[in-house]
Design a protein around this motif. Structure first.
Motif, PDB file in Angstrom:
ATOM      1  N   LEU A  37     -23.016 -68.698  65.801  1.00 25.58           N
ATOM      2  CA  LEU A  37     -23.333 -67.315  66.150  1.00 25.58           C
ATOM      3  C   LEU A  37     -24.820 -66.995  66.040  1.00 25.58           C
ATOM      4  O   LEU A  37     -25.249 -65.935  66.477  1.00 25.58           O
ATOM      5  CB  LEU A  37     -22.538 -66.348  65.260  1.00 25.58           C
ATOM      6  CG  LEU A  37     -21.019 -66.453  65.359  1.00 25.58           C
ATOM      7  CD1 LEU A  37     -20.362 -65.487  64.399  1.00 25.58           C
ATOM      8  CD2 LEU A  37     -20.547 -66.218  66.771  1.00 25.58           C
ATOM      9  N   GLY A  38     -25.595 -67.870  65.447  1.00 24.48           N
ATOM     10  CA  GLY A  38     -27.016 -67.618  65.267  1.00 24.48           C
ATOM     11  C   GLY A  38     -27.809 -67.981  66.501  1.00 24.48           C
ATOM     12  O   GLY A  38     -27.272 -68.392  67.543  1.00 24.48           O
ATOM     13  N   THR A  39     -29.119 -67.832  66.399  1.00 26.19           N
ATOM     14  CA  THR A  39     -29.993 -68.186  67.512  1.00 26.19           C
ATOM     15  C   THR A  39     -30.064 -69.705  67.642  1.00 26.19           C
ATOM     16  O   THR A  39     -29.892 -70.440  66.668  1.00 26.19           O
ATOM     17  CB  THR A  39     -31.402 -67.629  67.285  1.00 26.19           C
ATOM     18  OG1 THR A  39     -31.895 -68.142  66.059  1.00 26.19           O
ATOM     19  CG2 THR A  39     -31.364 -66.115  67.230  1.00 26.19           C
ATOM     20  N   ALA A  40     -30.361 -70.176  68.839  1.00 28.45           N
ATOM     21  CA  ALA A  40     -30.406 -71.615  69.087  1.00 28.45           C
ATOM     22  C   ALA A  40     -31.666 -72.205  68.464  1.00 28.45           C
ATOM     23  O   ALA A  40     -32.706 -71.547  68.367  1.00 28.45           O
ATOM     24  CB  ALA A  40     -30.390 -71.896  70.578  1.00 28.45           C
ATOM     25  N   ARG A  41     -31.560 -73.455  68.062  1.00 33.52           N
ATOM     26  CA  ARG A  41     -32.726 -74.146  67.512  1.00 33.52           C
ATOM     27  C   ARG A  41     -33.722 -74.428  68.636  1.00 33.52           C
ATOM     28  O   ARG A  41     -33.310 -74.709  69.763  1.00 33.52           O
ATOM     29  CB  ARG A  41     -32.307 -75.464  66.872  1.00 33.52           C
ATOM     30  CG  ARG A  41     -31.619 -75.313  65.562  1.00 33.52           C
ATOM     31  CD  ARG A  41     -31.434 -76.637  64.881  1.00 33.52           C
ATOM     32  NE  ARG A  41     -30.438 -77.423  65.617  1.00 33.52           N
ATOM     33  CZ  ARG A  41     -30.083 -78.648  65.299  1.00 33.52           C
ATOM     34  NH1 ARG A  41     -30.644 -79.251  64.304  1.00 33.52           N
ATOM     35  NH2 ARG A  41     -29.164 -79.276  65.991  1.00 33.52           N
ATOM     36  N   PRO A  42     -35.017 -74.396  68.355  1.00 34.44           N
ATOM     37  CA  PRO A  42     -35.971 -74.738  69.413  1.00 34.44           C
ATOM     38  C   PRO A  42     -35.857 -76.208  69.760  1.00 34.44           C
ATOM     39  O   PRO A  42     -35.681 -77.063  68.894  1.00 34.44           O
ATOM     40  CB  PRO A  42     -37.323 -74.418  68.787  1.00 34.44           C
ATOM     41  CG  PRO A  42     -37.091 -74.118  67.350  1.00 34.44           C
ATOM     42  CD  PRO A  42     -35.629 -73.930  67.143  1.00 34.44           C
ATOM     43  N   ARG A  45     -28.847 -77.078  59.796  1.00 36.76           N
ATOM     44  CA  ARG A  45     -28.066 -76.544  60.910  1.00 36.76           C
ATOM     45  C   ARG A  45     -27.322 -77.647  61.665  1.00 36.76           C
ATOM     46  O   ARG A  45     -27.340 -77.702  62.891  1.00 36.76           O
ATOM     47  CB  ARG A  45     -28.967 -75.741  61.842  1.00 36.76           C
ATOM     48  CG  ARG A  45     -29.534 -74.528  61.120  1.00 36.76           C
ATOM     49  CD  ARG A  45     -30.204 -73.605  62.024  1.00 36.76           C
ATOM     50  NE  ARG A  45     -29.228 -73.023  62.930  1.00 36.76           N
ATOM     51  CZ  ARG A  45     -29.458 -71.997  63.699  1.00 36.76           C
ATOM     52  NH1 ARG A  45     -30.617 -71.428  63.675  1.00 36.76           N
ATOM     53  NH2 ARG A  45     -28.540 -71.523  64.489  1.00 36.76           N
ATOM     54  N   TYR A  46     -26.638 -78.498  60.922  1.00 35.57           N
ATOM     55  CA  TYR A  46     -25.795 -79.535  61.504  1.00 35.57           C
ATOM     56  C   TYR A  46     -24.359 -79.034  61.514  1.00 35.57           C
ATOM     57  O   TYR A  46     -23.789 -78.732  60.460  1.00 35.57           O
ATOM     58  CB  TYR A  46     -25.861 -80.837  60.702  1.00 35.57           C
ATOM     59  CG  TYR A  46     -27.187 -81.555  60.769  1.00 35.57           C
ATOM     60  CD1 TYR A  46     -27.953 -81.539  61.926  1.00 35.57           C
ATOM     61  CD2 TYR A  46     -27.662 -82.262  59.692  1.00 35.57           C
ATOM     62  CE1 TYR A  46     -29.154 -82.207  61.992  1.00 35.57           C
ATOM     63  CE2 TYR A  46     -28.857 -82.931  59.746  1.00 35.57           C
ATOM     64  CZ  TYR A  46     -29.612 -82.898  60.903  1.00 35.57           C
ATOM     65  OH  TYR A  46     -30.803 -83.556  60.960  1.00 35.57           O
ATOM     66  N   LYS A  47     -23.780 -78.968  62.700  1.00 39.54           N
ATOM     67  CA  LYS A  47     -22.398 -78.496  62.812  1.00 39.54           C
ATOM     68  C   LYS A  47     -21.434 -79.468  62.147  1.00 39.54           C
ATOM     69  O   LYS A  47     -20.476 -79.053  61.500  1.00 39.54           O
ATOM     70  CB  LYS A  47     -22.014 -78.323  64.280  1.00 39.54           C
ATOM     71  CG  LYS A  47     -22.747 -77.215  64.971  1.00 39.54           C
ATOM     72  CD  LYS A  47     -22.352 -77.143  66.434  1.00 39.54           C
ATOM     73  CE  LYS A  47     -23.184 -76.102  67.145  1.00 39.54           C
ATOM     74  NZ  LYS A  47     -22.902 -76.068  68.570  1.00 39.54           N
ATOM     75  N   LEU A  48     -21.704 -80.755  62.314  1.00 42.88           N
ATOM     76  CA  LEU A  48     -20.814 -81.767  61.746  1.00 42.88           C
ATOM     77  C   LEU A  48     -20.765 -81.658  60.222  1.00 42.88           C
ATOM     78  O   LEU A  48     -19.686 -81.770  59.625  1.00 42.88           O
ATOM     79  CB  LEU A  48     -21.265 -83.161  62.164  1.00 42.88           C
ATOM     80  CG  LEU A  48     -20.421 -84.321  61.648  1.00 42.88           C
ATOM     81  CD1 LEU A  48     -19.015 -84.244  62.225  1.00 42.88           C
ATOM     82  CD2 LEU A  48     -21.056 -85.646  61.988  1.00 42.88           C
ATOM     83  N   CYS A  49     -21.905 -81.416  59.603  1.00 42.00           N
ATOM     84  CA  CYS A  49     -21.925 -81.290  58.138  1.00 42.00           C
ATOM     85  C   CYS A  49     -21.118 -80.079  57.693  1.00 42.00           C
ATOM     86  O   CYS A  49     -20.424 -80.134  56.674  1.00 42.00           O
ATOM     87  CB  CYS A  49     -23.361 -81.178  57.636  1.00 42.00           C
ATOM     88  SG  CYS A  49     -24.249 -82.724  57.690  1.00 42.00           S
TER      89      CYS A  49
END
Length: 106
Positions: A97-102, A52-56
Motif C-alpha cells: 500500500l505504500g509508495t513504490a521504491r525508486p 521492503r522485501y515482500k518475501l521477508c
C-alpha cells in the motif's frame, strides 16, 4: 483361534496393576528450548520493513503461524510472536500500500 488368544493372555508377563500413567517432569520457563521460528519471524519481519522485501514479510507471517502452533510458554512466546506479527503486517502494508521504491517498475 480363540484357544490361541487364551493361551497368549495367560502367558502375558505384563502386570497391569503396576502400570502408572506417564507424568512429564516440571520444567521452568528459563530451561525451555529456544523458539527458533519466533526468532526467525522477528528477523524476517524487521528485514521486510527495513528493506521492503515482500518475501521477508510473508516468511515472517508464516514463521509466526508456526511459532504460534508450537508455543510452549504463553507469556514470553506470545510477546515475541505478537511483535513479529506486527513487523510482518507492517512490512506487508508498506510494501503493498505504500509508495513504490525508486528504480522498480510496478
Amino acid at each position: 483361534m480363540s484357544s490361541h488368544n487364551n493361551s497368549s493372555s495367560a502367558n502375558d508377563p505384563r502386570q497391569p496393576s503396576s502400570a502408572k500413567p506417564f507424568v512429564p517432569p516440571a520444567v521452568s520457563p528459563q530451561d525451555l528450548p529456544v523458539d527458533y521460528s519466533g526468532f526467525i519471524a522477528v528477523v524476517f519481519g524487521i528485514a521486510g520493513v527495513m528493506f521492503r522485501y515482500k518475501l521477508c514479510s510473508w516468511l515472517a507471517i508464516l514463521c509466526c503461524a508456526q511459532s504460534l502452533a508450537n508455543m510452549k510458554n504463553v507469556e514470553t512466546d506470545l510477546k515475541q510472536i505478537s511483535m513479529a506479527m506486527m513487523f510482518g503486517i507492517m512490512g506487508l502494508v508498506t510494501n503493498y500500500l505504500g509508495t513504490a521504491r525508486p528504480g522498480t517498475k510496478s
